[in-house]
Design an enzyme around this catalytic site. Structure first.
Site, mmCIF file in Angstrom:
data_model
loop_
_atom_site.group_PDB
_atom_site.id
_atom_site.type_symbol
_atom_site.label_atom_id
_atom_site.label_comp_id
_atom_site.label_asym_id
_atom_site.label_seq_id
_atom_site.Cartn_x
_atom_site.Cartn_y
_atom_site.Cartn_z
ATOM 1 N N CYS A 83 36.174 68.432 78.967
ATOM 2 C CA CYS A 83 35.960 66.985 79.033
ATOM 3 C C CYS A 83 36.211 66.280 77.698
ATOM 4 C CB CYS A 83 34.539 66.700 79.506
ATOM 5 S SG CYS A 83 33.286 67.200 78.309
ATOM 6 N N ALA A 103 34.060 67.326 74.793
ATOM 7 C CA ALA A 103 34.515 68.599 74.217
ATOM 8 C C ALA A 103 35.665 68.360 73.245
ATOM 9 C CB ALA A 103 34.933 69.566 75.316
ATOM 10 N N ARG A 109 33.270 77.461 69.186
ATOM 11 C CA ARG A 109 34.668 77.489 68.721
ATOM 12 C C ARG A 109 34.638 78.136 67.344
ATOM 13 N NH1 ARG A 109 38.783 74.763 70.804
ATOM 14 N NH2 ARG A 109 39.619 74.202 68.802
ATOM 15 N N HIS A 119 40.023 63.586 71.890
ATOM 16 C CA HIS A 119 40.777 63.656 70.639
ATOM 17 C C HIS A 119 41.062 62.237 70.135
ATOM 18 C CE1 HIS A 119 42.583 67.535 72.523
ATOM 19 N NE2 HIS A 119 41.429 67.797 71.949
#
Lengths: 459, 553
Positions: B72, B75, B106, B206
């Protein structure tokens, strides 16, 4: 230092959780639903939820974790997710052909207020659910409770939707194993079958999340409780619900719906709570406990006496889920160890906290218990006065390394070691395994730290 | 195109299978409406003489129930772009899950000793752990208090707030809370409206992250640091230490790295990133917005580089040298390449007998499915099929298609910042004439040609591949190796086919740069040569009849 900003001074916090000792409801619901044979869990929310849950479960089990999502967009978030869920049901039955879809909600769909039963009846009316197949649901708002609550809600939904009484009771006993590993589910079933008792274990993730490598991928592995078994569970002689938080509500629902009497016990971790489980099976089924189980019990006691000197008086810090923490504390005190710090993120309630405090009552040390608490506070306690052993999930390894404290991995999630899904920690054999892990951690440390002169062959 | 040789190559690209049949098999089980939609996201590669490739539909909604790889918006924003920065306290505003799942999962490595204050909050998870009470009565009060507690307990120099799904629905104004607390605490506090439902994938996150860093951090410190040939590395997240290897190479070449977005980064570096002279873009999808905005506001040009693959690394270094056009730098870059490449080539030669001709498929991310093809070709492995999880058409077809991309409702909701040249600090680093000269020599500014132009004719490109399509691809092609992420890993391996995770590298790496290439060759060699895949059948399963015969004798 990894957790270099954790200082001993404990300042009151009311709004900020740091290093949570819990996660959200839907992942527990997804895990429970995977314990139904031929079931595809479905997350009714944004696709990020299912991506995170699948990733977390996959990292823990190193196994495929299949689930679907309603993939809400901004539009669905405004107008409701009905269209998304209807389309998902259609696509899932057409493309993946599961026997059953287990829908759980998320904070998003709960905040919007989507009515899942209404959407499912529409799907049925529209002919989107093939004959003989099922869609059921649990409400799992992420802003209430924890992953344990989600597990409990989905397990209760199995009763609410499927259990039915045929008016006669058979000799089967239902066992609700709690939020435990696939190997633990196998172990509770084995103990019962050792006693000659037929069981329905639900949910049952054995051979779903520890399945074999055969070169043929099966989207729906062999394991899992079947819908037929769930239906029959309403005609069982009794139910044993293991773990108040994870299994209690399903056991009560079974009693209320199908008049199957339920006994809620602690998770059978350690000597006493396994005793209670075996004894409950003995009384409920009206069967004798075979010698083979006496042998297992005797071996556990024997090992404890053999190694007692290394356990006695050791201070232990525990962090994890409430059902596990309670039984584990009872086991540790039985070993004459001292569980001095205990934290869970799950808001398990005052009654739970009291039973935990009762267990710890005989410990002479200053005991700290926080329900709900977080791992940052837990670490601060350790900064103030250290412990000899830490028991908790993989996140605890950061504390163990910083503080140089022996550490046993136990709980959810374990992301960095194998074993938890293959070897049980419940039952007498599980207790032996826990004992082995605790001793390995303590004795490895003793031998690492002792002088050459004091280093010796036999312990 | 269209010669016999070409069509032969094309046949080889899909293992001699007819592309039409392959597509039909991928789609035949879908309901007709879904099949029509997915049909546009699956294309057979064709490179026309003018370099154009077929249009592929991408960055469109995930189909509910189809089981996609995607995550999503949150994220993409908190997890990917802001996650690797060590000295910002990232508070997730929402129920506990989102913060929990993005906690250390991550593998962004960082070196806190590289900052004087040694701050590192990455091993921590901060969340407002929103409860029902906040859902009903609003969460601003709790957020405000949480920021205060973060400040009291940790004394950070910056706090960022990330909104999760319910925050948008209940209407908490996180930006107002952040503004107030910034004023009150005297440190940088800023928020991101990166609710999970926004956009269609991580990609929206992003973009939102890029906007936020650009608005609140970049250009807040004009200190010009010492050093020559100043660069920023954008879209490199230091998974498994990739950024460390790239930093090593930059050091050896005499390049000065001002900031990395955002592997091994400190917020201080973002603050004066605008003082560099060139932006290098590694992952185009996740960070191109920052590069474009910096160019508009400060005059820094950007070029696309790639440090995945030894040859690609050498090529990228040469591009940088070409830009700065300094004989001393060029000489040093050539010396580094000359010193490093032979070892890498030797390593490739060692694995090649076992990797040559092996077939691989890559379905991952928004740049890795492209970049890693370089490494595979260095080992003689063939990429049969590839696709991104959350990329846009420009990542497939090249930025030349940007003007033709239709902005749909889901993308329109993601803000495009209006950026103008900074009145005092806009300084074009090169003039148009020089840019033209460099372009003529092959150094393209603000250009990315995409994945498809570098893939062979006839290979299959699949955007946002579903679980069903993955299974069909496996059944049809039986690749020797599959590249995707953690959710796909054990599905593929149950088929008896190794899967290389290209998000987490299966906890290996680094894979970037020269040393990384060697690590990668060795890991892939191990995976495709492992004995274990030969043990799947027990002796009695291989020959059941014989066993039966013995039993009767």
């Amino acid at each position: 230092m990894l957790l270099r900003h954790t200082h001993p001074e404990i300042k009151p916090r009311s709004a900020l959780t740091v290093n949570p000792a819990k996660t959200c409801q839907p992942i527990g619901a997804m895990y429970a639903a995977l314990g139904i044979h031929g079931c595809l869990p479905h997350s009714h929310g944004s696709q990020g939820c299912y991506a995170y849950h699948r990733s977390a479960l996959t990292r823990h089990y190193k196994e495929p974790v299949m689930a679907a999502t309603s993939a809400f967009t901004e539009g669905a978030s405004v107008f409701g997710g009905q269209a998304n869920l209807l389309q998902a049901i259609d696509n899932i039955f057409t493309v993946y052909e599961p026997e059953v879809i287990a829908v759980h909600t998320t904070c998003l769909s709960e905040t919007i207020g989507d009515d899942i039963p209404q959407i499912v009846s529409k799907a049925r009316a529209d002919g989107r659910i093939p004959e003989g197949k099922y869609v059921f649901h649990a409400n799992t708002p992420s802003y209430v409770g924890s992953h344990v609550t989600g597990f409990a809600n989905m397990t209760k939904a199995m009763v609410d939707y499927f259990a039915e009484s045929n008016g006669r009771k058979n000799t089967t006993i239902n066992v609700i194993p709690g939020y435990v590993e696939p190997a633990d589910m196998t172990e509770v079933r084995r103990l019962a079958s050792e006693m000659g008792i037929a069981t329905i274990v639900f949910p049952d993730t054995a051979n779903v999340l520890n399945s074999a490598m055969t070169g043929k991928y099966k989207m729906f592995p062999e394991g899992g409780v079947t819908i037929a078994q769930l239906k029959q569970s309403g005609s069982s002689r009794g139910t044993i619900a293991l773990g108040t938080l994870a299994s209690g509500s399903a056991g009560l629902a079974m009693d209320a719906k199908c008049k199957v009497p339920c006994q809620t016990l602690n998770l059978p971790i350690g000597l006493h709570d396994t005793d209670l489980f075996v004894d409950a099976l003995h009384h409920m089924a009206g069967v004798n406990v075979p010698e083979s189980i006496d042998l297992e019990r005797g071996q556990l006691i024997d090992a404890i006496t053999d190694w007692h000197q290394y356990l006695y008086g050791k201070r232990v810090g525990l962090v994890g889920d409430p059902d596990q923490l309670l039984s584990l504390s009872r086991f540790l005190t039985a070993l004459d160890m001292r569980p001095v710090y205990i934290a869970t993120g799950t808001p398990a309630g005052k009654k739970y906290e009291q039973s935990l405090r009762d267990t710890l009552a005989g410990i002479p040390d200053d005991v700290q218990v926080k329900v709900p608490g977080d791992m940052f506070l837990f670490h601060q306690w350790i900064k103030n006065e250290p412990v000899d052993l830490l028991i908790g999930n993989t996140y605890v390894k950061y504390i163990a390394r910083d503080e140089d404290i022996p550490y046993v991995r136990f709980g959810f999630p374990i992301l960095d070691r194998m074993g938890h899904s293959y070897f049980p920690s419940v039952g007498y054999r599980g207790a032996l395994r826990l004992l082995e892990k605790i001793l390995d951690a303590l004795l490895d440390r003793k031998e690492r730290d002792c002088s050459d002169i004091a280093f010796e062959l036999v312990l | 195109m269209g010669t016999a040789a070409d069509s032969k190559k094309e046949m080889l690209a899909l293992d001699g299978k007819d592309p039409g049949t392959v597509r039909r098999k991928l789609l035949e089980k879908y309901p007709p409406k879904i099949a029509r939609k997915r049909d546009k996201q699956i294309v057979v590669n064709r490179i026309e003489p003018d370099g154009t490739v077929p249009e592929i539909q991408s960055n469109v909604r995930t189909v509910p129930g189809l089981i996609s790889q995607r995550g999503c918006c949150y994220a993409g924003c908190k997890g990917v772009v802001l996650g690797p920065t060590r000295d910002i306290i990232n508070i997730t505003h929402g129920p506990v899950g989102c913060g929990f799942y993005s906690w250390l999962t991550r593998r962004n490595q960082t070196d806190p000793e590289a900052s004087p204050d040694g701050h590192n909050f990455m091993p921590y998870c901060f969340t407002t752990d929103m409860q029902e009470e906040q859902i009903i009565f609003g969460g601003e009060k709790k957020l405000r208090q949480a920021i205060q507690e973060a400040f009291d307990n940790f004394a950070p120099k910056a706090i960022a707030v990330f909104s999760t799904c319910p925050v948008g629905l209940i209407g908490d104004d996180v930006h107002a809370v952040c503004r107030d607390m910034k004023e009150k605490l005297g440190i940088n506090v800023f928020g991101f409206s990166c609710e999970g439902y926004k956009g269609v994938s991580q990609s929206a996150g992003h973009h939102i992250a890029n906007n936020g860093i650009f608005t609140h951090v970049i250009g807040t410190d004009d200190t010009v640091r010492a050093g020559e040939f100043k660069i920023n590395l954008l879209g490199e997240y230091n998974i498994g230490g990739d950024a460390f290897e790239i930093e090593r190479i930059f050091d050896a070449c005499g390049l000065t790295l001002v900031s990395t977005f955002s592997g091994n980064s400190s917020i201080d570096q973002f603050a004066n990133a605008h003082t560099a002279d060139l932006n290098l873009i590694m992952c185009h999808r996740s960070i191109n917005y920052v590069a474009e905005m910096m160019e508009k506001k400060f005059g820094l040009p950007w070029i696309k580089i790639n440090f995945i693959g030894a040859q690609a690394t050498a090529k990228s270094l040469r591009k940088i040298a070409q830009y700065f056009d300094d004989p001393k730098l060029t000489e040093r870059v050539e010396a580094v390449i000359a010193a490093e490449l032979p070892t890498v080539e030797m390593a490739a030669a060692q694995v090649r007998p076992r990797t040559e001709g092996k077939k691989v498929m890559l379905f991952v991310g928004g740049s890795r499915a492209h970049h890693y093809q370089e490494l595979f070709s260095e080992m003689g492995m063939r990429t049969l099929s590839a696709g991104y999880e959350f990329a846009h058409r420009d990542d497939y077809e090249g930025r030349r298609v940007l003007p033709d991309i239709k902005v749909d409702a889901d993308s329109r909701n993601i803000q495009e910042l209006e950026v103008l040249p900074d009145a005092d600090r806009y300084r074009p680093r090169i003039d148009e004439c020089r840019a033209g000269e460099l372009a003529a020599q092959g150094l393209q500014f603000s250009e990315y040609d995409g994945m498809m132009t570098e893939m062979v004719q006839g290979s299959l490109i699949i955007d946002d591949i579903s679980h069903h399509e993955t299974e069909r691809m496996i059944a049809m092609f039986k690749p020797d190796l599959f590249c995707a992420g953690i959710k796909e890993k054990y599905v593929i391996q149950k088929h008896g086919i190794p899967l290389k995770q290209l998000h987490s590298y299966d906890y290996g790496g680094p894979y970037a740069g020269f040393k990384g290439a060697i690590n990668f060759y060795e890991d892939i060699d191990r995976m495709v040569s492992s004995r274990i895949w030969g043990y799947l059948k027990a002796p009695w399963q291989k020959n059941p009849e014989l066993t039966a015969k013995y039993a009767f004798e």
